[in-house]
Design a protein around this motif. Sequence first.
Motif, PDB file in Angstrom:
ATOM      1  N   GLY A 186      73.425  83.908  51.086  1.00 37.67           N
ATOM      2  CA  GLY A 186      74.534  83.785  52.026  1.00 37.67           C
ATOM      3  C   GLY A 186      75.261  82.469  51.971  1.00 37.67           C
ATOM      4  O   GLY A 186      76.251  82.290  52.688  1.00 37.67           O
ATOM      5  N   SER A 187      74.843  81.550  51.138  1.00 39.05           N
ATOM      6  CA  SER A 187      75.524  80.256  51.036  1.00 39.05           C
ATOM      7  C   SER A 187      76.562  80.231  49.924  1.00 39.05           C
ATOM      8  O   SER A 187      77.219  79.209  49.712  1.00 39.05           O
ATOM      9  CB  SER A 187      74.498  79.140  50.803  1.00 39.05           C
ATOM     10  N   ILE A 188      76.720  81.339  49.198  1.00 40.01           N
ATOM     11  CA  ILE A 188      77.603  81.367  48.029  1.00 40.01           C
ATOM     12  C   ILE A 188      78.991  81.844  48.435  1.00 40.01           C
ATOM     13  O   ILE A 188      79.149  82.881  49.096  1.00 40.01           O
ATOM     14  CB  ILE A 188      77.035  82.283  46.933  1.00 40.01           C
ATOM     15  N   ASN A 189      80.037  81.114  48.001  1.00 39.29           N
ATOM     16  CA  ASN A 189      81.430  81.492  48.220  1.00 39.29           C
ATOM     17  C   ASN A 189      82.208  81.254  46.926  1.00 39.29           C
ATOM     18  O   ASN A 189      81.814  80.439  46.090  1.00 39.29           O
ATOM     19  CB  ASN A 189      82.051  80.687  49.356  1.00 39.29           C
ATOM     20  N   GLY A 190      83.321  81.969  46.764  1.00 42.47           N
ATOM     21  CA  GLY A 190      84.143  81.802  45.566  1.00 42.47           C
ATOM     22  C   GLY A 190      85.036  83.000  45.337  1.00 42.47           C
ATOM     23  O   GLY A 190      85.231  83.837  46.218  1.00 42.47           O
ATOM     24  N   ILE A 191      85.593  83.098  44.134  1.00 43.47           N
ATOM     25  CA  ILE A 191      86.508  84.175  43.752  1.00 43.47           C
ATOM     26  C   ILE A 191      85.855  85.027  42.669  1.00 43.47           C
ATOM     27  O   ILE A 191      85.356  84.503  41.679  1.00 43.47           O
ATOM     28  CB  ILE A 191      87.853  83.633  43.233  1.00 43.47           C
ATOM     29  N   ALA A 192      85.870  86.355  42.866  1.00 41.36           N
ATOM     30  CA  ALA A 192      85.371  87.302  41.864  1.00 41.36           C
ATOM     31  C   ALA A 192      86.535  88.133  41.341  1.00 41.36           C
ATOM     32  O   ALA A 192      87.540  88.325  42.025  1.00 41.36           O
ATOM     33  CB  ALA A 192      84.299  88.201  42.471  1.00 41.36           C
ATOM     34  N   SER A 193      86.402  88.625  40.128  1.00 38.48           N
ATOM     35  CA  SER A 193      87.432  89.473  39.522  1.00 38.48           C
ATOM     36  C   SER A 193      86.793  90.746  38.990  1.00 38.48           C
ATOM     37  O   SER A 193      85.576  90.815  38.790  1.00 38.48           O
ATOM     38  CB  SER A 193      88.144  88.733  38.387  1.00 38.48           C
ATOM     39  N   VAL A 194      87.639  91.742  38.751  1.00 38.56           N
ATOM     40  CA  VAL A 194      87.167  93.020  38.227  1.00 38.56           C
ATOM     41  C   VAL A 194      88.114  93.469  37.121  1.00 38.56           C
ATOM     42  O   VAL A 194      89.321  93.196  37.163  1.00 38.56           O
ATOM     43  CB  VAL A 194      87.086  94.087  39.349  1.00 38.56           C
ATOM     44  N   ALA A 195      87.561  94.133  36.115  1.00 40.14           N
ATOM     45  CA  ALA A 195      88.355  94.644  34.997  1.00 40.14           C
ATOM     46  C   ALA A 195      87.574  95.767  34.341  1.00 40.14           C
ATOM     47  O   ALA A 195      86.394  95.999  34.643  1.00 40.14           O
ATOM     48  CB  ALA A 195      88.665  93.543  33.980  1.00 40.14           C
ATOM     49  N   ILE A 196      88.234  96.483  33.455  1.00 42.87           N
ATOM     50  CA  ILE A 196      87.547  97.421  32.578  1.00 42.87           C
ATOM     51  C   ILE A 196      87.031  96.624  31.377  1.00 42.87           C
ATOM     52  O   ILE A 196      87.747  95.776  30.845  1.00 42.87           O
ATOM     53  CB  ILE A 196      88.494  98.552  32.147  1.00 42.87           C
ATOM     54  N   PRO A 197      85.786  96.837  30.959  1.00 44.12           N
ATOM     55  CA  PRO A 197      85.218  96.020  29.874  1.00 44.12           C
ATOM     56  C   PRO A 197      86.102  96.011  28.635  1.00 44.12           C
ATOM     57  O   PRO A 197      86.637  97.051  28.229  1.00 44.12           O
ATOM     58  CB  PRO A 197      83.872  96.692  29.603  1.00 44.12           C
ATOM     59  N   MET A 198      86.235  94.847  28.048  1.00 45.62           N
ATOM     60  CA  MET A 198      87.070  94.680  26.873  1.00 45.62           C
ATOM     61  C   MET A 198      86.339  95.131  25.610  1.00 45.62           C
ATOM     62  O   MET A 198      85.141  94.881  25.447  1.00 45.62           O
ATOM     63  CB  MET A 198      87.473  93.214  26.737  1.00 45.62           C
ATOM     64  N   ASN A 199      87.101  95.807  24.727  1.00 46.09           N
ATOM     65  CA  ASN A 199      86.637  96.151  23.381  1.00 46.09           C
ATOM     66  C   ASN A 199      85.341  96.951  23.375  1.00 46.09           C
ATOM     67  O   ASN A 199      84.505  96.793  22.487  1.00 46.09           O
ATOM     68  CB  ASN A 199      86.477  94.888  22.531  1.00 46.09           C
TER      69      ASN A 199
END
Length: 630
Positions: A186-199
């Motif tokens: 619960g101490s972790i904060n930040g930005i996450a992203s999502v995509a379809i796996p490349m290649n």
Amino acid sequence: CTRALPTPTVADCNATGTCRPGVVGTQPTARTTDGYARFSGLACTFMSCSPGCKVCDERNCEQAAAYRISFHIVETTGQVVCDPCVAPLEASQNASPYIHVIPAFMNQAVVVAPITVVAGTPEAGEPSAGFHVPDAWEWTIRGSVFDAGGEAVARPITSAGAFAVRELGALPPALFITDSYGNINGSINGIASVAIPMNDANVPSMAGYAFCGDVNSEGGAVCLAGNLTTQVNHGFGNFTELFIRHPGPGYVLEFTFQTLVRRTPPFNVLPAPPRLEGVYFSRAFSNVILSFNAPTNRGVLVDGIGDVMGDKTDCSLILTDETLDKMGAGVTCAWETDSVLVALLSSDATILPGDLVGIKAHSMVTTTMHYQRVMQASTGMVKLQRVFAAAPDGVSLTSPQFVDPMCKPVMIPEQVSDDWTVKGKSEVSAADLEFFTIDGVDHLVVANFCEGPNCKYDPAVLLTQAEFDIPSNLYRKEASGALTWIQDIPTQGAVDVAAFTVVDTREDGPRGAKPFLVFANYYSNEVARQKSCVDAFSCTPPVVIWAWNFLTKQFEVRQKLENVAFASSVDVREHAGKVYLVISNGRGVHQASVFLWLEGSFRVDEVYGDIYNWDKGQTFGWVPAFFDDF
């Protein structure tokens, strides 16, 4: 604690000191020395307190969730003084009897796998698109999904046909930031992203969609829509506005948070529910015809194996009571095709043009897409190819039931009659048609976008395995009404074409009316391969203006406009005696360009002589008419 560690070293006990049964593995032992035993190398793998965690157990960090250590006397030469031996509930001056286990350092990301996914986006008119879970299912955000009867649901989901859209709750893709044992930090904060796996050639598993994750897929984002990043707060982040544009089997999402990368298990994207596209009277006004935008399962008017049932002509099974009242007491319904439902009106019908016709709730109308395993000639891989009937070794994906209620006004019978018929290739996407005349003779030009599998005109998704550098076609209408092919005009992903006529030099005599064509070229395989795409302008083909040659009876290139990107439409307008060309740009460029038509003339030009086809070093000569920046 025994929940995560394969060979646990400490039993999972609650605050009363009673250990849970079924401890896996061998409990640790230690031999006393002078009445004192020390246990070393122990690990507790299931947290009781994650400070700041918002999605943890409701007892997180409370005393009721804390642990107490319990010891058992296994062998002794003296009298057993306690068994089990636990710290007293009354805290001593030096220590509390309760122990909280907190998460270790951030080590991995744990994902919430998609369950029921419906293709499309709200912006494209699909309100049911997104990530869902049926309300009737029992589930936990970190656990397995079960149906109402408690049986585990097989994944990936292939059908949501038992549920209406309103019976689906939101379950967006999400990830937890945890330690190596799965405890949320619960101490972790930040930005996450999502995509379809490349290649990854296996994602998605359907043929023709490798562009979703290839080198030109904008980092695996081209087949996704909505918010592709999210804020991770207190160890948890979810993507509440994420959509997948295309239905099909075998999708995978890849989450990235700082140095952590985690993929979901494969899942299917179901087609959107069928929509009532139009309602209209038959030409004799004896029937009301309901047309859907996709083939349906025919809803409640079929039996359990999909065969039309002779006794199910009762319109009350599918039409609303308000609609039936206006259609008369003896109205009957039957499916003419999988996408057309016909209601035969009764003699006492009172329905009028403009009256609403409604499909009732629980009529169970869905649509299904079928896929068959086919070895691809280009790669030798076995992929799921779209087919039009269920295959024994294939996959069938069924949509949820349509959005209730569904109403459309009934329209008067209108019909266009065939005039010209252009027979095109089966895998060529024609994006635009333009009619115009040359010296009083009717002509037709067809702007072709691309050719190949999965070649459907969609400016939002230009990357497929199709070919974009294909010609557009020019036809002349003969006196008999037939069309005669005249010319193939080279284009590059043409999405729009405009015809205009201005006074200009003619090859067959003095100045006069001269036809021109302007093509909006949207994408080119050749340009993308040859150019270094530092920006949108450098990796897209130009807008090209073609002029009619009255001697060769062909169109020839007059001008190329290079300073446009992803031209999505072109239009030529006249105002106050001047001619203007307007070009709109797509794919994130967000601008419109306006050009002014300059008539041909003799002029001095020491810079741009080459674009007028002057000889090398020539500085004076005839400059043909062209469009200039405005």
